[in-house]
Design a protein around this motif. Sequence first.
Motif, PDB file in Angstrom:
ATOM      1  N   GLY A   1       0.778  -1.235   0.000  1.00 30.51           N
ATOM      2  CA  GLY A   1       0.000   0.000   0.000  1.00 30.51           C
ATOM      3  C   GLY A   1       0.806   1.279   0.000  1.00 30.51           C
ATOM      4  O   GLY A   1       0.241   2.377  -0.058  1.00 30.51           O
ATOM      5  N   GLU A   2       2.130   1.195   0.057  1.00 25.20           N
ATOM      6  CA  GLU A   2       2.945   2.413   0.061  1.00 25.20           C
ATOM      7  C   GLU A   2       2.743   3.220  -1.217  1.00 25.20           C
ATOM      8  O   GLU A   2       2.636   2.660  -2.307  1.00 25.20           O
ATOM      9  CB  GLU A   2       4.433   2.062   0.195  1.00 25.20           C
ATOM     10  N   ARG A   3       2.750   4.547  -1.085  1.00 26.52           N
ATOM     11  CA  ARG A   3       2.554   5.438  -2.226  1.00 26.52           C
ATOM     12  C   ARG A   3       3.912   6.022  -2.644  1.00 26.52           C
ATOM     13  O   ARG A   3       4.254   7.160  -2.296  1.00 26.52           O
ATOM     14  CB  ARG A   3       1.580   6.554  -1.874  1.00 26.52           C
ATOM     15  N   ILE A   4       4.646   5.229  -3.413  1.00 33.62           N
ATOM     16  CA  ILE A   4       5.981   5.676  -3.830  1.00 33.62           C
ATOM     17  C   ILE A   4       6.151   5.645  -5.345  1.00 33.62           C
ATOM     18  O   ILE A   4       7.261   5.819  -5.847  1.00 33.62           O
ATOM     19  CB  ILE A   4       7.074   4.799  -3.172  1.00 33.62           C
ATOM     20  N   LEU A   5       5.045   5.431  -6.077  1.00 35.08           N
ATOM     21  CA  LEU A   5       5.152   5.342  -7.530  1.00 35.08           C
ATOM     22  C   LEU A   5       5.700   6.650  -8.109  1.00 35.08           C
ATOM     23  O   LEU A   5       5.224   7.740  -7.786  1.00 35.08           O
ATOM     24  CB  LEU A   5       3.793   5.042  -8.148  1.00 35.08           C
TER      25      LEU A   5
ATOM     26  N   LYS B   1      12.389   3.287  -2.863  1.00 37.83           N
ATOM     27  CA  LYS B   1      12.088   1.875  -2.679  1.00 37.83           C
ATOM     28  C   LYS B   1      11.172   1.706  -1.463  1.00 37.83           C
ATOM     29  O   LYS B   1      11.024   2.627  -0.652  1.00 37.83           O
ATOM     30  CB  LYS B   1      13.377   1.071  -2.486  1.00 37.83           C
ATOM     31  N   THR B   2      10.572   0.530  -1.351  1.00 35.16           N
ATOM     32  CA  THR B   2       9.656   0.290  -0.233  1.00 35.16           C
ATOM     33  C   THR B   2      10.391   0.313   1.096  1.00 35.16           C
ATOM     34  O   THR B   2      11.519  -0.183   1.215  1.00 35.16           O
ATOM     35  CB  THR B   2       8.949  -1.074  -0.394  1.00 35.16           C
ATOM     36  N   ARG B   3       9.733   0.892   2.086  1.00 35.52           N
ATOM     37  CA  ARG B   3      10.297   0.936   3.443  1.00 35.52           C
ATOM     38  C   ARG B   3       9.602  -0.062   4.366  1.00 35.52           C
ATOM     39  O   ARG B   3      10.170  -0.488   5.360  1.00 35.52           O
ATOM     40  CB  ARG B   3      10.162   2.352   4.011  1.00 35.52           C
ATOM     41  N   LEU B   4       8.338  -0.418   4.012  1.00 35.38           N
ATOM     42  CA  LEU B   4       7.618  -1.427   4.783  1.00 35.38           C
ATOM     43  C   LEU B   4       7.905  -2.799   4.189  1.00 35.38           C
ATOM     44  O   LEU B   4       8.414  -2.920   3.082  1.00 35.38           O
ATOM     45  CB  LEU B   4       6.112  -1.137   4.746  1.00 35.38           C
ATOM     46  N   VAL B   5       7.531  -3.848   4.919  1.00 36.18           N
ATOM     47  CA  VAL B   5       7.707  -5.221   4.431  1.00 36.18           C
ATOM     48  C   VAL B   5       6.814  -5.436   3.206  1.00 36.18           C
ATOM     49  O   VAL B   5       5.618  -5.099   3.242  1.00 36.18           O
ATOM     50  CB  VAL B   5       7.348  -6.229   5.538  1.00 36.18           C
TER      51      VAL B   5
ATOM     52  N   GLY C   1      12.769  -2.622   0.414  1.00 34.74           N
ATOM     53  CA  GLY C   1      13.771  -2.529  -0.643  1.00 34.74           C
ATOM     54  C   GLY C   1      13.303  -2.896  -2.031  1.00 34.74           C
ATOM     55  O   GLY C   1      14.133  -3.103  -2.931  1.00 34.74           O
ATOM     56  N   ARG C   2      11.990  -2.929  -2.258  1.00 35.54           N
ATOM     57  CA  ARG C   2      11.490  -3.248  -3.596  1.00 35.54           C
ATOM     58  C   ARG C   2      11.308  -1.960  -4.390  1.00 35.54           C
ATOM     59  O   ARG C   2      10.879  -0.938  -3.881  1.00 35.54           O
ATOM     60  CB  ARG C   2      10.158  -3.986  -3.531  1.00 35.54           C
ATOM     61  N   GLY C   3      11.609  -2.031  -5.675  1.00 33.65           N
ATOM     62  CA  GLY C   3      11.464  -0.855  -6.531  1.00 33.65           C
ATOM     63  C   GLY C   3      12.806  -0.237  -6.867  1.00 33.65           C
ATOM     64  O   GLY C   3      13.858  -0.883  -6.717  1.00 33.65           O
TER      65      GLY C   3
ATOM     66  N   ASP D   1       5.838  -7.296  -9.745  1.00 35.78           N
ATOM     67  CA  ASP D   1       6.943  -7.588  -8.835  1.00 35.78           C
ATOM     68  C   ASP D   1       6.428  -8.219  -7.546  1.00 35.78           C
ATOM     69  O   ASP D   1       7.016  -9.184  -7.038  1.00 35.78           O
ATOM     70  CB  ASP D   1       7.703  -6.299  -8.518  1.00 35.78           C
ATOM     71  N   ALA D   2       5.332  -7.695  -7.011  1.00 33.43           N
ATOM     72  CA  ALA D   2       4.779  -8.225  -5.765  1.00 33.43           C
ATOM     73  C   ALA D   2       4.365  -9.681  -5.918  1.00 33.43           C
ATOM     74  O   ALA D   2       4.590 -10.512  -5.026  1.00 33.43           O
ATOM     75  CB  ALA D   2       3.588  -7.376  -5.325  1.00 33.43           C
ATOM     76  N   LEU D   3       3.774 -10.025  -7.065  1.00 30.36           N
ATOM     77  CA  LEU D   3       3.315 -11.397  -7.293  1.00 30.36           C
ATOM     78  C   LEU D   3       4.476 -12.324  -7.605  1.00 30.36           C
ATOM     79  O   LEU D   3       4.517 -13.479  -7.150  1.00 30.36           O
ATOM     80  CB  LEU D   3       2.282 -11.416  -8.417  1.00 30.36           C
ATOM     81  N   ALA D   4       5.448 -11.824  -8.377  1.00 28.99           N
ATOM     82  CA  ALA D   4       6.632 -12.643  -8.680  1.00 28.99           C
ATOM     83  C   ALA D   4       7.417 -12.938  -7.414  1.00 28.99           C
ATOM     84  O   ALA D   4       8.009 -14.012  -7.266  1.00 28.99           O
ATOM     85  CB  ALA D   4       7.516 -11.926  -9.697  1.00 28.99           C
ATOM     86  N   LEU D   5       7.401 -11.997  -6.486  1.00 27.28           N
ATOM     87  CA  LEU D   5       8.112 -12.183  -5.215  1.00 27.28           C
ATOM     88  C   LEU D   5       7.559 -13.373  -4.442  1.00 27.28           C
ATOM     89  O   LEU D   5       8.282 -14.031  -3.686  1.00 27.28           O
ATOM     90  CB  LEU D   5       7.983 -10.905  -4.382  1.00 27.28           C
TER      91      LEU D   5
END
Length: 377
Positions: free
Chosen positions: A77-81, A86-90, A93-95, A106-110
């Motif tokens: 749910g992070e708004r970083i688009l 990169k993501t800070r919540l679990v 480091g994604r993005g 990416d979320a589904l491939a993870l």
Amino acid sequence: MAQYSFDRTRKDYAQRWDHMAIPASRLAQIDAMARKIIMHKGRYQAVAQDSGVPWAFIGVLHARESSCDFRGLLHNGERILGTGHKTRLVPKGRGPFTSWEEAARDALALKGFKPGAVVWSLARCLYEGERFNGFGYRMRGVPSAYLWSFSNQYSKGKYVADGKWSAAAVDRQIGIAPLMRRLMVLDPSISFDAPKAMDIGNVMVADGLSAAEIRSVQQRLRDLGYAETGMVDGIWGPRSMAGVAAFQATMQLPVTGRLDAHTAARLSTAGRRPVSVERAGLSARQLRQAGDEVARATAGARIAAMALGVPAVVIGVLDQIQDASSRLSGFAQLGDMPGWLMAVAVLAVAVTLYLLARSGENARLEAVRTGRDAGPA
């Protein structure tokens, strides 16, 4: 975690689903979110094609993570688009990501999702939903709020932050299970309930399947436009195998007529079968001329309704109700009605019959146009 494998937990998901009830006070809120999911079907389908995950399941995950707000990542749910962050919540480091679709893939491939990797039965969707969020609730012996919130299967207990548990906190978001159920009500084309036999691997569907499970496969094939399947009768035979074979050919899978795990996975996420321009543009008249019995019958019913309605109008206008009543001797008990009222009543019946016949004709035409029914030979 091996102790939380699908084989060990599937019965729990099935039992909770069967006993799940949604309070009437929650329906409006759940339905509003479900309609959001349906409204954005195209965006979810684009991700489904690459991931092999049913689009509606992607939708309920998105609803849970960011209330279907496309500014929020599917991960958390992070708004970083578009920010370069990169993501800070679990998961951390994604993005960075430039589009919601890129992030969703990416979320589904993870989680290891890819076409054919999972057979998407109802229980599997619930399992993968809990795995997507984590098994922390299950470790504490509490039904997951991520799944069951807004239903009778959940009361309290919540992770108020990553790794921070509160036994008294109550989740205020809609769980994915109530959303799944309401989605299937609001859009009957959505189904999370693939037959259990789809989990058995490379065997014939007829081996050990109940009639209800066979009907589920047959109905899915017909809904996708594979008229070769024949009737939805719960009997597995050459027609059902022909439907599977036609589906496999369209999907460029090995054509065996057998419902192996890979075919089942594609069946649960596939779109409608492509049809020719000629079939898609078929008219009711062409269908009748081709000898379709249903089209002919509905046309006959419309003509009969008109034959009943037109005289009613004339009789009412001319106020010849006595003559009309004698012609309608089968309705003698209505003979004392005023002339204009008798005409209105007869006209109402005629209009109703006409509309029912027209509706039946349109339904038949749509079924043939889409390939759901083969039409006349």
